[in-house]
Structures are given as structure tokens and as C-alpha cells.
Design an enzyme around this catalytic site. Structure first.
Site, PDB file in Angstrom:
ATOM      1  N   SER A 112       0.851  -1.185   0.000  1.00 30.56           N
ATOM      2  CA  SER A 112       0.000   0.000   0.000  1.00 30.56           C
ATOM      3  C   SER A 112       0.890   1.239   0.000  1.00 30.56           C
ATOM      4  O   SER A 112       1.722   1.397   0.895  1.00 30.56           O
ATOM      5  CB  SER A 112      -0.899   0.015   1.240  1.00 30.56           C
ATOM      6  OG  SER A 112      -1.784  -1.081   1.223  1.00 30.56           O
ATOM      7  N   GLY A 172      -0.278   4.508  -0.033  1.00 31.01           N
ATOM      8  CA  GLY A 172      -1.063   5.680   0.307  1.00 31.01           C
ATOM      9  C   GLY A 172      -1.741   6.284  -0.908  1.00 31.01           C
ATOM     10  O   GLY A 172      -2.359   5.595  -1.713  1.00 31.01           O
ATOM     11  N   ALA A 173      -1.582   7.603  -1.067  1.00 32.74           N
ATOM     12  CA  ALA A 173      -2.239   8.306  -2.160  1.00 32.74           C
ATOM     13  C   ALA A 173      -1.725   7.870  -3.525  1.00 32.74           C
ATOM     14  O   ALA A 173      -2.360   8.143  -4.548  1.00 32.74           O
ATOM     15  CB  ALA A 173      -2.050   9.813  -1.996  1.00 32.74           C
ATOM     16  N   GLY A 199      -1.366   4.725  -4.583  1.00 37.02           N
ATOM     17  CA  GLY A 199      -1.969   3.494  -5.061  1.00 37.02           C
ATOM     18  C   GLY A 199      -1.354   2.268  -4.418  1.00 37.02           C
ATOM     19  O   GLY A 199      -0.836   2.323  -3.301  1.00 37.02           O
ATOM     20  N   GLY A 227      -5.753   0.138   4.929  1.00 39.34           N
ATOM     21  CA  GLY A 227      -4.906  -0.960   4.462  1.00 39.34           C
ATOM     22  C   GLY A 227      -5.505  -2.317   4.760  1.00 39.34           C
ATOM     23  O   GLY A 227      -5.348  -3.270   3.985  1.00 39.34           O
ATOM     24  N   ASP A 228      -6.214  -2.419   5.883  1.00 37.42           N
ATOM     25  CA  ASP A 228      -6.870  -3.674   6.242  1.00 37.42           C
ATOM     26  C   ASP A 228      -8.017  -3.971   5.286  1.00 37.42           C
ATOM     27  O   ASP A 228      -8.231  -5.121   4.885  1.00 37.42           O
ATOM     28  CB  ASP A 228      -7.388  -3.600   7.683  1.00 37.42           C
ATOM     29  CG  ASP A 228      -6.324  -3.110   8.648  1.00 37.42           C
ATOM     30  OD1 ASP A 228      -5.147  -3.451   8.444  1.00 37.42           O
ATOM     31  OD2 ASP A 228      -6.673  -2.381   9.591  1.00 37.42           O
TER      32      ASP A 228
END
Length: 362
Positions: A220, A222-223, A225, A251-252
């Protein structure tokens, strides 16, 4: 069915405020209390998608009882392991721009008997599971090798394992060859001991984790992708997000979407991106339902723009002990090919022991 294992669950109370000002008396515009812990959130997202899930977790005191009750209200089966300590409670403060400030309690210290009971419970309930997702930080009393032991037992029973943890726990578990590991950008940088400034850096770091034992890496960013790096190469997925309301559990939710969609290939990556993008637009740690998803806005490509700078580069990873790559067959047989059966317990002796802005939920 997807089983989740959360060794250090929590009750999470989230307050939304106009701005966080140190030393001031703040009035929240909204607040909520949710079951917490990374594996718990994966179960919540799976249940929200209408699929069966079982949450295995230690439970202690009134907070543990409240946590179990909240999970059952969401349609989640609970296999609680009684512990002497009190299940922890966490506090999160969310600001309108998506910045999240968290105070995470340490949680109870588990004894050797409680540790073994948790492992044994996973084994007893594992038959027929599609995936076992092991997620989050380890509580006091569990050695960093605890996840490695769980992965080893699960593989002997023919189960597939997804692992979402960091630091020494991740490093120790890699040699047991988890089927999927899911770091965020900071954890990925920390695992390889170097900064990440481009998508190409992230791909190279994920490939290094594969050389050290991980069969696939779902990262992951974040912004920016998400990346999926496996035996078929690297794929990049992204989706536009209008506004970030809370990144607790995003993220989960991504991992839940990935596993619920089969846990491999471009369709699973697309599901992960859709779930993560939906989660950050919801309050607190609310998990997305199918009506919240916008799969048509997700883009997945095998033509990864390696030179693209990360929106939030990770310049200073925490210290990491280099681990040499494993000498592995080019295409090992998947663990899921073995006939499923319950995990046989083995004595274990512990030796002690986010979308845009904000803290990781653990």
C-alpha cells in the site's frame, strides 16, 4: 472462509475535530467506537462484503467482552482466547484534511500458555479456510518469531497465509514463506533499510522481500496506489479519491478485498484498490460495503511507471538488519495445494518481547 488472527486487538474510539491543537479543549464534531486491530478490521471488511469470516483473538476483561459483542453484531464469528490481562483501548483524532493522530495502548502481556492457546485455536479452526490473515503488532510476551511459528504450522496444514506486520516480526516470518505480505510504504522501506522515492524503488524493495521468502507482496503506497509483485512480475493499481475522511483501517480493507477476490492476480489487486479507496472516505474505521465501492474507477496496469515519484517519499526508514536472500526454486508449489487439515499444536516458548497522512493502525 477467511480466518483472521489479531494477537493485540483493541476497542478504537475515533473523534473528528476541526483541528488538533495541543493543550486546548477540543469539541468533536462526531465520534464513534469500533472493534480495532488489523486482523479484526480485515474480518469486518470481509463480513461487510457478505462473506464468512472468523476472528481469532485474545480477549480479556470488560473491554474484551465489549469487543467480542461488537464483532458479533457485525456478523463475525469470534474464537476468543481468554487472557488474564485487559484488552486495550485506543484513541484516534481525525482532522478534515485526513490527518490522523493515534494513541495506541500497549495491551496485555500474554503468558506462554496464552500464546500456545492462541496458536492452538487457529489450528483447531483452520480446516477448510481459504486464507488465514495474520495481522498487526505483537503484544508483550510474544517473541518476534511468533508469526513465523504460526506461518510454519499453517503451511504444514496446507493453509495459505497472508501476513501484515512489520519490523522484526516481518523479518523473522519471511523465511517461512508467507503466501502474501502486505507492507505499507514505510514498512517496505524499513524492511529493506533504504529510502523509497519512486515507484521503481518500491518495486525493487518488494522484489527483495520475495527473494527473502515472500511469495507475493501487496504494498500500500497511500495516495499513490498499490503494487502487487509476485512470480508474474509487478502490477500497479490506483483510483481517484475525492476526499480523505479517515485512513484508519484502509490498508486492512485493501487486504480484505484482495483475499476475498482470490488473493492473486490483477482482479484481486483491483479489488484491493477499490476497497482501500472506499475506506478512506468513510468515518472512523468503518469498513466499506459493496455499495461504497467504485470498481469502474480503478486502473490496474502491468506497465508500472517506475520513474514516477512517490507523493510521500520515505527518506529515512528505521534500522533494518540485512537478511540474505533464500535459495528458492523458481516456481515453488503453492501451499494451498496440500490437503487442508487442522494445524497440529507444537510447544512454543516466547522469549519476551496509511492512505494519506497519519498513523498506521495496529
Amino acid at each position: 472462509m477467511i480466518i483472521t488472527v489479531t494477537p493485540n486487538p483493541s476497542l478504537d474510539r475515533t473523534y473528528e475535530v476541526p483541528a488538533l491543537e495541543r493543550g486546548a479543549v477540543l469539541r468533536s464534531t462526531a465520534d464513534r467506537i469500533d472493534p480495532g486491530g488489523k486482523g479484526v478490521n480485515v474480518s469486518r471488511a470481509v463480513a461487510a462484503a457478505g462473506q464468512r469470516t472468523l476472528a481469532v483473538l485474545p480477549l480479556g476483561g470488560p473491554a474484551g467482552a465489549a469487543l467480542a459483542g461488537l464483532l458479533r453484531e457485525e456478523g463475525i464469528e469470534v474464537a476468543g482466547v481468554p487472557v488474564a490481562g485487559q484488552t486495550r483501548s485506543n484513541i484516534a483524532v481525525a482532522e478534515p484534511d485526513g490527518t490522523l493522530t493515534k494513541i495506541n495502548a500497549a495491551g496485555p502481556e500474554l503468558t506462554a500458555d496464552e500464546s500456545e492457546a492462541l496458536l492452538a485455536t487457529v489450528g483447531e479452526r483452520s480446516a477448510g479456510a481459504d486464507w488465514i490473515a495474520c495481522c498487526g503488532s505483537l503484544p508483550r510476551g510474544l517473541a518476534p518469531e511468533w508469526y513465523a511459528e504460526l506461518v510454519a504450522r499453517a503451511h504444514r496444514a496446507g493453509a495459505r497465509i497472508a501476513l501484515d506486520t512489520s519490523g522484526p516480526s516481518l523479518t523473522a516470518a519471511l523465511r517461512e514463506r508467507p503466501d502474501v505480505v502486505k507492507p505499507n510504504a514505510q514498512e517496505l522501506a524499513g524492511a529493506v533499510g533504504r529510502p523509497l522515492t519512486t515507484l521503481g524503488d518500491a518495486v525493487a524493495a518488494a522484489e527483495e522481500l520475495r527473494s527473502r521468502g515472500a511469495r507475493a507482496v501487496l504494498a500500500s503506497l497511500g495516495a499513490d496506489g498499490q503494487l502487487l509483485v509476485d512470480a508474474d512480475g509487478a502490477r500497479f493499481g490506483s483510483a481517484p479519491v475525492a476526499a480523505v475522511r479517515s485512513n484508519v483501517g484502509a490498508g486492512d480493507a485493501s487486504l480484505a478485498g484482495f483475499l476475498a477476490a482470490g488473493g492473486s492476480g490483477a482482479p484481486a489487486l483491483a479489488a484491493a484498490v477499490a476497497h482501500g479507496a472506499a475506506a478512506v472516505q468513510l468515518p472512523g474505521s468503518l469498513m466499506p460495503t459493496p455499495s461504497d465501492l467504485a470498481p469502474g474507477r480503478v486502473t490496474v496496469t502491468a506497465d508500472v511507471p517506475l520513474d514516477r515519484p512517490l507523493t510521500e517519499p520515505v527518506p529515512a526508514p528505521w534500522p533494518s538488519t540485512p537478511v540474505p536472500p533464500l535459495l528458492l526454486p523458481a516456481d515453488p508449489a503453492p501451499s494451498g495445494a496440500l490437503p487442508p487439515r487442522p494445524l497440529s499444536p507444537r510447544p512454543h516458548r516466547p522469549s519476551g518481547g496509511a492512505a494519506r497522512k497519519g498513523a498506521r493502525d495496529e
